[in-house]
Write a protein that holds these residues in place. Structure first.
Motif, PDB file in Angstrom:
ATOM      1  N   ILE A   4       0.869  -1.175   0.000  1.00 11.44           N
ATOM      2  CA  ILE A   4       0.000   0.000   0.000  1.00 11.44           C
ATOM      3  C   ILE A   4       0.904   1.222   0.000  1.00 11.44           C
ATOM      4  N   GLU A   5       0.737   2.091  -0.986  1.00 19.05           N
ATOM      5  CA  GLU A   5       1.576   3.282  -1.139  1.00 19.05           C
ATOM      6  C   GLU A   5       0.689   4.520  -1.182  1.00 19.05           C
ATOM      7  N   LYS A   6       1.141   5.579  -0.577  1.00 23.68           N
ATOM      8  CA  LYS A   6       0.409   6.843  -0.594  1.00 23.68           C
ATOM      9  C   LYS A   6       0.299   7.345  -2.037  1.00 23.68           C
ATOM     10  N   ALA A   7      -0.882   7.777  -2.436  1.00 24.51           N
ATOM     11  CA  ALA A   7      -1.102   8.350  -3.769  1.00 24.51           C
ATOM     12  C   ALA A   7      -1.171   9.872  -3.648  1.00 24.51           C
ATOM     13  N   VAL A   8      -0.841  10.555  -4.730  1.00 17.18           N
ATOM     14  CA  VAL A   8      -0.852  12.017  -4.748  1.00 17.18           C
ATOM     15  C   VAL A   8      -1.703  12.519  -5.908  1.00 17.18           C
ATOM     16  N   MET A   9      -2.048  13.805  -5.844  1.00 20.67           N
ATOM     17  CA  MET A   9      -2.917  14.434  -6.833  1.00 20.67           C
ATOM     18  C   MET A   9      -2.433  14.204  -8.270  1.00 20.67           C
ATOM     19  N   GLN A  60      -0.407  -1.836  -4.813  1.00 25.69           N
ATOM     20  CA  GLN A  60       0.665  -2.245  -5.718  1.00 25.69           C
ATOM     21  C   GLN A  60       0.910  -3.748  -5.631  1.00 25.69           C
ATOM     22  N   LEU A  61       1.197  -4.340  -6.782  1.00 31.28           N
ATOM     23  CA  LEU A  61       1.622  -5.726  -6.861  1.00 31.28           C
ATOM     24  C   LEU A  61       2.890  -5.734  -7.695  1.00 31.28           C
ATOM     25  N   ASN A  62       3.994  -6.096  -7.068  1.00 31.60           N
ATOM     26  CA  ASN A  62       5.290  -6.074  -7.775  1.00 31.60           C
ATOM     27  C   ASN A  62       5.539  -4.729  -8.453  1.00 31.60           C
ATOM     28  N   LYS A  63       5.290  -3.666  -7.731  1.00 31.65           N
ATOM     29  CA  LYS A  63       5.504  -2.291  -8.187  1.00 31.65           C
ATOM     30  C   LYS A  63       4.556  -1.834  -9.291  1.00 31.65           C
ATOM     31  N   GLU A  64       3.546  -2.649  -9.608  1.00 33.40           N
ATOM     32  CA  GLU A  64       2.527  -2.264 -10.581  1.00 33.40           C
ATOM     33  C   GLU A  64       1.255  -1.884  -9.832  1.00 33.40           C
TER      34      GLU A  64
END
Length: 121
Positions: A4-9, A60-64
């Motif tokens: 889980i990665e923070k998303a931005v505008m 994300q799954l494997n950076k995708e």
């Protein structure tokens, strides 16, 4: 295993396109054109990034990037998972369950969680 990665505008247009793809089969199935995330405009999607009490995450799954989640902070250390989707090609693999657990682990102080579903008013 997902992350889980923070998303931005700056990612909002890409994430919106993914949302359209993820929910594209539902309007015809449930006849819910007015509330279905597939019919939401990119401007409506992007506007949520301006709310200080809302956090956005890439799944994300494997950076995708395979999905998205939005968390809204409520009063008294409550949180609402107000949106979560996984792209159709990745559905059925338990990634939503992993995402929910991953999101919950980001907020160990949460005393209460609420889930908004597509049929909530």
């Amino acid at each position: 295993m997902i992350t889980i990665e923070k998303a931005v505008m700056l990612e909002s247009e890409k994430l919106h396109k993914m949302q359209v793809t993820a929910f594209s089969s539902l309007p015809g199935k449930y006849q819910d054109h007015d509330i279905n995330p597939e019919t939401e405009t990119v401007e409506q999607f992007r506007a949520r990034f301006l709310n200080a009490k809302t956090h956005h995450y890439r799944i994300q799954l494997n950076k995708e990037c395979i999905g998205y989640a939005r968390v809204v902070m409520l009063a008294d250390n409550g949180y609402k998972l107000s949106s979560l989707f996984i792209l159709p090609a990745y559905q059925g693999n338990g990634y939503s369950t992993q995402a929910i657990e991953g999101i919950k682990s980001i907020y160990p102080q949460a005393k209460k969680w609420t889930l908004t579903t597509i049929c909530d008013n």
